[in-house]
Enzyme design. Sequence first.
Site, short mmCIF file in Angstrom:
data_model
loop_
_atom_site.label_atom_id
_atom_site.label_comp_id
_atom_site.label_asym_id
_atom_site.label_seq_id
_atom_site.Cartn_x
_atom_site.Cartn_y
_atom_site.Cartn_z
N CYS A 187 0.82 -1.20 0.00
CA CYS A 187 0.00 0.00 0.00
C CYS A 187 0.86 1.26 0.00
CB CYS A 187 -0.91 -0.02 1.22
SG CYS A 187 -2.20 1.20 1.12
N CYS A 214 10.99 2.88 -44.90
CA CYS A 214 10.35 2.24 -43.75
C CYS A 214 11.37 1.46 -42.92
CB CYS A 214 9.23 1.31 -44.22
SG CYS A 214 8.48 0.37 -42.88
S1 SF4 Z 1 5.59 4.34 -39.12
FE1 SF4 Z 1 5.14 2.56 -40.42
S2 SF4 Z 1 5.89 3.19 -42.43
FE2 SF4 Z 1 6.80 4.62 -40.96
S3 SF4 Z 1 8.78 3.70 -40.53
FE3 SF4 Z 1 7.36 2.98 -38.96
S4 SF4 Z 1 6.63 1.01 -39.79
FE4 SF4 Z 1 7.55 2.10 -41.50
#
Ligand code: SF4
Lengths: 437, 447
Positions: free
Chosen positions: A139, A382
């Site tokens: 707690c 990406c």
């Molecule tokens: S947000 Fe989506 S598209 Fe952009 S880098 Fe990350 S995984 Fe890739």
Amino acid sequence: MADIRNNFVGIKSPNPFWLASAPPTDKAYNVERAFKAGWGGVVWKTLGEEGPPIVNVNGPRYGAIWGADRRLLGLNNIELITDRDLYLNLREIKQVKKNWPDRALIVSLMVPCEEQAWKKILPLVEETEADGIELNFGCPHGMSERGMGSAVGQVPEYIEMVARWCKASTRMPVIVKLTPNITDIRYPARAAKAGGADAVSLINTISSITSVDLDTFSPEPSIDGKGSHGGYCGPAVKPIALNMVAEIARDSETAGLPISGIGGVTTWRDAAEFLALGAGNVQVCTAAMTYGFKIVEELKEGLSNWMDSKGHRTLDDITGRATPNVTDWQYLNLNYVTKAKIDQEACIQCGRCHIACEDTSHQAITSMVDGRRHFEVIEEECVGCNLCVNVCPVEGCITMVPLKAGARDRRTGRKVEKTYANWTQHPNNPSVRTAAE
Amino acid sequence: MEPKQLAEGIAAGRISRKKIAENFSDLHPPLDAHEAAVAADRCYFCYDAPCMTACPTSIDIPLFIRQISTGDANGAAKTIFDQNILGGMCARVCPTETLCEQACVRMEAEGKPVEIGLLQRFATDSLMDGKKHPYKRAKATGKHVAVAGAGPAGLACAHRLALKGHKVSVYEARRKPGGLNEYGIAAYKTVDDFARREVDFVLAIGGIDVKYGADIGGAITLDGLREGHDAVFVGMGLGGVNALGLGGARPEGVEDAVDFIAALRQAKDKSKIAVGRRVVVIGGGMTAVDCAVQAKLLGAEEVTICYRRGQEHMNASAFEQELAAASGVTIRHWLAPHRLKSKGGRLTGVELEYTTLSKGKLAGTGETITLAADQVFSAIGQTLDTVALGERLELRKGRIRTKADGRTSLKGVWAGGDCTDRGDDLTVTAVAQGRDAAESIHAALMG
Ligand code: SF4
Ligand SMILES: Cc1cc2nc3c(=O)[nH]c(=O)nc-3n(C[C@H](O)[C@H](O)[C@H](O)COP(=O)(O)OP(=O)(O)OC[C@H]3O[C@@H](n4cnc5c(N)ncnc54)[C@H](O)[C@@H]3O)c2cc1C
Ligand SMILES: Cc1cc2nc3c(=O)[nH]c(=O)nc-3n(C[C@H](O)[C@H](O)[C@H](O)COP(=O)(O)O)c2cc1C
Ligand code: SF4
Ligand code: SF4
């Protein structure tokens, strides 16, 4: 039909769903109702030593945060341990246990950190024929200022000492309830084990202030214009609790120590996740306080239906199944390369993925293609971070697709290796270089 | 049944005053704070939001909805008014189902858009209830602009000009401001004298002087306005109405829908408005629907809209057509009025000819039908009163030719709203054009 009977440190219950020590288990009236509703066990609201009853505030005790449509996401409280007379509680415990022999009934205790105090209360509890005790070292408010609760839970040596006293003075199984208000949860868990505890349960609530009233500048809940940090619980704390359970489950020093998982369990899925990460059963408080005892029907049915669909026969088939998959960052496979992929059929063109990636990540999603509103992943950019997946309002619309071994990663230009390789082997890792030199 | 429901001919008080009041209550009751929070929570805060693109006044919809969801309804209202000072009326009368809500991504997702119109009303009501005008005028520029017409276009233009520090004189032919907001919009869309309250809100910025009974084309001329002011904005709407063109004397019981609607809007007590037992409305647009629905709400037994083309050609939106159907109005297609039938100077029915499309052109089939009627409303479109404007203003398709910024063929004269070739008979478009013309006037005067 899956068998969801639970055996936790020898304490048997018809299902793994216990009510955690809290208002739902404060008195016979509630516990009777809970057992009627189908709960497998309860941990009685924490008892203190004999003497004048504990005094609670007489103003609001709860603060909260909400999601859409006021769904309760996090609850915070400044309530203390039971404010009812010790002997009244003991009498009720004895009667309820007698009425419900097949259910688990655990008594939560918090008395001063002196051996005498524990020696005095344990026989009284034993006399009720309760199934076990849980030591409340968790707690974070009110009691810690008096040298109890998280004040003890934050000092591993005290935990070990009290656990040892208890083991020496009672035949009942001893469960140590841990506070999350500590940097590394493994230390108190190791101390509990060293003291001979049969199990740990976690997490207790997290120290928190849920909000501030911007008219009065008082923290919430506000008692006459002032507030105090309270203990946070409910769905919002589940991720923290899951991690702490996993940390203890995979720590070589505490491996095998039974764990009762607590913290944000709201649905059967939450429960299954706790079990998978190493919990032997789960305890529930906020969900019951939000929706009433009836939710146990969904918990039991859901767990059992899922087990049936996956061919899991007993709880032992699930407990700890995910534990080996929890590892340290440095052992994650750096040769696992994924790219986001947008299902154009499912996409509703809200553009959130684009703006998230554009403003805060890697500029890897288009917004316009050939003059048309169009969202598509630019594989060259990406990094596979998964942010877009998490911000997309359409479930399953964006998926992370792993590149096959041998395929070319268009961002790095490199071929994807089929072997596993982690940071400990990476050339950029200074310790690898030192070793090479 | 109400005692006077089936009274023959045209009669007032077919149903009780109480029932009429109920019938004319708010079509879309406002959201309360919790409902607004729930509705706001459905918005995804889209990037380059499609709803915003679809709004003729380009209100930053995701932003104002986010402001509502964080409990800042007044901030939300300010976001709306920045683009559309008549955002309160637009929230009530915009056919959102063909504008912003049609474009909402949740329409695509689940066929249920974010309730943008109701949220806009929630925000604007909240600020307007506070009675504090949210804008301060810029320093006086010394320029003086004339605005012809105090409808949505004129008011939006006047407000933006006043904001910029110009002095504005509005010349309005009627006794009350608001244009069709005051005289045209269906009563159940704008209850509690909202149109008037909104005008007061707009004028509270100061610097705008409205002259009533100031009819351009009468004592005041367009050239006169040009001489006396640094610029002129024309927002006179469409004053005339198309004639049914059936020849002969007009029997008692034949009326223009817009007059009936205006009378309803102006009536202190709607149970005093007379309506036929059997009513036929000729037309297929918003005016026809509004007229028919309101006739039904007054207690007419049978109300039939007759439109000379097919359902797909109707100007009234699908929502409006559903509203008519739900109110008990019958909509009949491919019927053109042919002859009015009367007895002793009183209308008894209307004969209609079935129509068809032949080689893309509308043609009568020769077959006719007669509908019994004690009242026929004509709702076949309004026209620009070109006489009032004089001859030098260039027209296109019977309306004032304008450029994108509202400039007309005459130097120093801008126009916007229904009276122009770019008007599309929507309040929101009139507001956008009034506002944009003000920006153009400001640039021209200060440039
Ligand atoms: S947000 Fe989506 S598209 Fe952009 S880098 Fe990350 S995984 Fe890739
Ligand atoms: C029955 C009906 C229902 C409608 N319902 C809707 C609806 O639900 N939603 C929607 O978006 N739109 C609706 N509309 C259309 C909408 O009302 C108009 O598009 C909008 O009011 C146009 O604004 P405006 O300022 O151009 O013209 P108006 O609103 O017509 O205003 C013109 C003003 O100029 C004044 N004026 C005219 N001639 C002169 C003159 N010679 N001298 C001085 N002043 C003059 C008029 O008195 C009036 O005040 C409806 C229209 C009608 C007729
Ligand atoms: C993806 C991510 C990376 C972060 N990295 C760091 C970091 O490198 N250093 C740091 O001090 N905090 C880091 N933070 C924590 C943030 O600074 C911040 O303390 C935290 O997100 C809580 O704030 P918020 O939830 O209101 O955004 C990171 C947070 C996120 C989400
Ligand atoms: S976030 Fe999802 S739905 Fe929205 S544009 Fe991106 S992929 Fe489409
Ligand atoms: S399109 Fe819909 S979801 Fe997106 S910003 Fe507009 S109202 Fe919100």
